[in-house]
Design a protein around this motif. Structure first.
Motif, mmCIF file in Angstrom:
data_model
loop_
_atom_site.group_PDB
_atom_site.id
_atom_site.type_symbol
_atom_site.label_atom_id
_atom_site.label_comp_id
_atom_site.label_asym_id
_atom_site.label_seq_id
_atom_site.Cartn_x
_atom_site.Cartn_y
_atom_site.Cartn_z
ATOM 1 N N GLY A 1 -40.973 6.112 97.684
ATOM 2 C CA GLY A 1 -41.649 7.025 96.751
ATOM 3 C C GLY A 1 -43.113 7.220 97.103
ATOM 4 N N VAL A 2 -43.393 7.281 98.407
ATOM 5 C CA VAL A 2 -44.781 7.493 98.869
ATOM 6 C C VAL A 2 -44.788 8.705 99.811
ATOM 7 N N ASP A 3 -45.982 9.238 100.077
ATOM 8 C CA ASP A 3 -45.970 10.382 100.997
ATOM 9 C C ASP A 3 -46.519 10.051 102.373
ATOM 10 N N TYR A 4 -46.971 8.839 102.572
ATOM 11 C CA TYR A 4 -47.323 8.417 103.935
ATOM 12 C C TYR A 4 -47.125 6.905 104.045
ATOM 13 N N LEU A 5 -47.029 6.437 105.291
ATOM 14 C CA LEU A 5 -46.967 4.987 105.548
ATOM 15 C C LEU A 5 -48.239 4.574 106.265
ATOM 16 N N ASP A 6 -48.620 3.317 106.070
ATOM 17 C CA ASP A 6 -49.772 2.803 106.821
ATOM 18 C C ASP A 6 -49.365 2.386 108.223
ATOM 19 N N LEU A 7 -48.179 1.800 108.323
ATOM 20 C CA LEU A 7 -47.701 1.338 109.633
ATOM 21 C C LEU A 7 -46.191 1.515 109.683
ATOM 22 N N TYR A 8 -45.716 2.078 110.793
ATOM 23 C CA TYR A 8 -44.272 2.255 110.979
ATOM 24 C C TYR A 8 -43.916 1.656 112.330
ATOM 25 N N LEU A 9 -42.887 0.806 112.336
ATOM 26 C CA LEU A 9 -42.535 0.055 113.545
ATOM 27 C C LEU A 9 -41.105 0.355 113.980
ATOM 28 N N ILE A 10 -40.857 0.368 115.292
ATOM 29 C CA ILE A 10 -39.469 0.318 115.776
ATOM 30 C C ILE A 10 -39.012 -1.122 115.539
ATOM 31 N N HIS A 11 -37.955 -1.298 114.739
ATOM 32 C CA HIS A 11 -37.620 -2.651 114.258
ATOM 33 C C HIS A 11 -37.255 -3.623 115.385
ATOM 34 N N ALA A 12 -36.562 -3.120 116.384
ATOM 35 C CA ALA A 12 -36.201 -3.978 117.531
ATOM 36 C C ALA A 12 -35.845 -3.083 118.710
ATOM 37 N N PRO A 13 -35.977 -3.601 119.938
ATOM 38 C CA PRO A 13 -35.678 -2.771 121.108
ATOM 39 C C PRO A 13 -34.184 -2.528 121.309
ATOM 40 N N TRP A 14 -33.344 -3.271 120.615
ATOM 41 C CA TRP A 14 -31.893 -3.160 120.748
ATOM 42 C C TRP A 14 -31.268 -3.350 119.367
ATOM 43 N N PRO A 15 -30.027 -2.822 119.195
ATOM 44 C CA PRO A 15 -29.338 -3.069 117.918
ATOM 45 C C PRO A 15 -29.102 -4.573 117.729
ATOM 46 N N TRP A 16 -29.086 -5.022 116.489
ATOM 47 C CA TRP A 16 -28.968 -6.468 116.228
ATOM 48 C C TRP A 16 -27.630 -7.044 116.706
ATOM 49 N N ASN A 17 -26.589 -6.189 116.798
ATOM 50 C CA ASN A 17 -25.314 -6.733 117.297
ATOM 51 C C ASN A 17 -25.177 -6.581 118.815
ATOM 52 N N GLU A 18 -26.245 -6.104 119.469
ATOM 53 C CA GLU A 18 -26.230 -5.992 120.941
ATOM 54 C C GLU A 18 -27.584 -6.436 121.496
ATOM 55 N N ILE A 19 -28.035 -7.607 121.067
ATOM 56 C CA ILE A 19 -29.353 -8.099 121.485
ATOM 57 C C ILE A 19 -29.433 -8.135 123.013
ATOM 58 N N GLY A 20 -30.508 -7.575 123.563
ATOM 59 C CA GLY A 20 -30.695 -7.592 125.012
ATOM 60 C C GLY A 20 -30.214 -6.322 125.699
ATOM 61 N N LYS A 21 -29.465 -5.469 125.001
ATOM 62 C CA LYS A 21 -28.977 -4.217 125.594
ATOM 63 C C LYS A 21 -30.176 -3.351 126.017
ATOM 64 N N ASP A 22 -30.029 -2.666 127.160
ATOM 65 C CA ASP A 22 -31.123 -1.808 127.618
ATOM 66 C C ASP A 22 -31.092 -0.470 126.864
ATOM 67 N N CYS A 23 -32.027 -0.296 125.961
ATOM 68 C CA CYS A 23 -32.108 0.956 125.180
ATOM 69 C C CYS A 23 -33.432 1.656 125.485
ATOM 70 N N THR A 24 -33.893 1.527 126.731
ATOM 71 C CA THR A 24 -35.218 2.049 127.079
ATOM 72 C C THR A 24 -35.364 3.524 126.693
ATOM 73 N N GLN A 25 -34.381 4.353 127.076
ATOM 74 C CA GLN A 25 -34.525 5.786 126.795
ATOM 75 C C GLN A 25 -34.553 6.053 125.284
ATOM 76 N N GLY A 26 -33.698 5.348 124.556
ATOM 77 C CA GLY A 26 -33.671 5.507 123.094
ATOM 78 C C GLY A 26 -34.999 5.106 122.472
ATOM 79 N N ASN A 27 -35.602 4.051 122.979
ATOM 80 C CA ASN A 27 -36.886 3.608 122.433
ATOM 81 C C ASN A 27 -37.992 4.617 122.752
ATOM 82 N N ILE A 28 -37.930 5.194 123.959
ATOM 83 C CA ILE A 28 -38.937 6.204 124.330
ATOM 84 C C ILE A 28 -38.782 7.433 123.421
ATOM 85 N N ASP A 29 -37.538 7.861 123.217
ATOM 86 C CA ASP A 29 -37.303 9.035 122.364
ATOM 87 C C ASP A 29 -37.767 8.759 120.922
ATOM 88 N N SER A 30 -37.452 7.565 120.432
ATOM 89 C CA SER A 30 -37.898 7.199 119.076
ATOM 90 C C SER A 30 -39.421 7.189 119.011
#
Ligand code: A2P
Length: 270
Positions: A98-127
């Motif tokens: 219920g706000v109109d801006y955030l102070d800080l927004y983070l990519i939560h993790a470089p990979w999905p939690w059920n695939e820790i270590g997976k290479d998601c480089t392109q997805g992270n760049i796009d995000s």
């Protein structure tokens, strides 16, 4: 005295202790955040994945504090990678809060939690490109990442325009993250310490209690103060008011010798 704020490389400041809300269910989040605000916290950390944004936001909105006087962080879910996915998730988050801006927004993790270590480089760049857009549009005051390794960070540095302003990582006595801390310092990336009490597992240590006793502090206070002394920004979590109060009373200084002893400790979670 403890330092009151950290400064990102874009000049935005962030209060030096944040109230962590991981593992606080939505039903308890209202009261916990209300207690935190009542007791002087002005920095609240949540995430879409915590499923508590609704009551975190409600507690902030209903508290007698101006929006600009509270620092709110949320996170793009680890599983949702891509430009449009990031824009959509951001909209969900600000609607939940219920706000109109955030102070800080983070990519939560470089990979999905059920695939820790997976290479998601392109997805992270796009995000990240979507996060840059939201930042440039004034919807977010600072952008960063979480759980990123040196190589995950390097991929963003090599392929994107804005250097992340923060990396939120697990950090506590015994988990020193030395190389990552050095890399972040070199690139002026603020390190935020989540689980500064190792999700509570650090608190049984008699060795730590003995050191804490010297300062008239609790083991939790020693552990949180340690994060600040290592130039990381702690995000302690509690649902109990006396602990919430205690966790930001850190006006003591750990001696150099004790810091050395703490630096050498083993990870309790190994
Ligand atoms: P509770 O929420 O029941 O107060 P971390 O911040 O590393 O994730 O650790 C959170 C855990 O530590 C939670 O289980 C929390 O319990 C507990 N905790 C937080 N602050 C304190 C404190 N000052 N003393 C004892 N336990 C604490």
């Amino acid at each position: 005295m403890k330092k009151e704020t950290f400064k990102f490389h874009n000049g935005v400041t962030i209060p030096s202790i944040g109230f962590g809300t991981w593992q606080i269910p939505n039903e308890e989040a209202y009261d916990s955040v209300n207690m935190a605000l009542k007791n002087g916290y002005t920095h609240i950390d949540t995430a879409l994945a915590y499923q508590n944004e609704e009551n975190v936001g409600k507690a902030i909105r209903e508290f007698d504090i101006a929006r600009e006087d509270v620092f709110i962080t949320s996170k793009l879910p680890a599983e949702r990678k891509g430009y449009q996915e990031a824009l959509d998730a951001f909209n969900e988050t600000i609607t939940n809060l219920g706000v109109d801006y955030l102070d800080l927004y983070l990519i939560h993790a470089p990979w999905p939690w059920n695939e820790i270590g997976k290479d998601c480089t392109q997805g992270n760049i796009d995000s990240w490109k979507a996060m840059e857009k939201l930042y440039n549009d004034g919807k977010i005051r600072a952008i960063g990442v979480s759980n990123f390794s040196v190589s995950d960070l390097q991929a963003i540095l090599d392929n994107c325009d804005i250097v992340p302003m923060a990396n939120q990582i697990p950090f506590y006595i015994g988990k020193d993250q030395k190389d990552l801390l050095e890399f972040c310092e070199k690139h002026d990336i603020v390190v935020e310490a989540y689980s500064p009490l190792a999700t509570g597992q650090i608190l049984d240590s008699s060795e730590l209690k003995e050191i804490a006793d010297k300062y008239g502090a609790t083991t939790a206070q020693l552990a949180i103060r340690y994060c600040l002394d290592k130039d990381t920004l702690p995000l302690p979590k509690s649902t109990h008011e006396e602990r919430i109060i205690q966790n930001r009373q850190l006006d003591f200084e750990i001696s150099k010798d004790d810091l050395k002893t703490l630096d050498k400790m083993e990870d309790v979670r190994k």
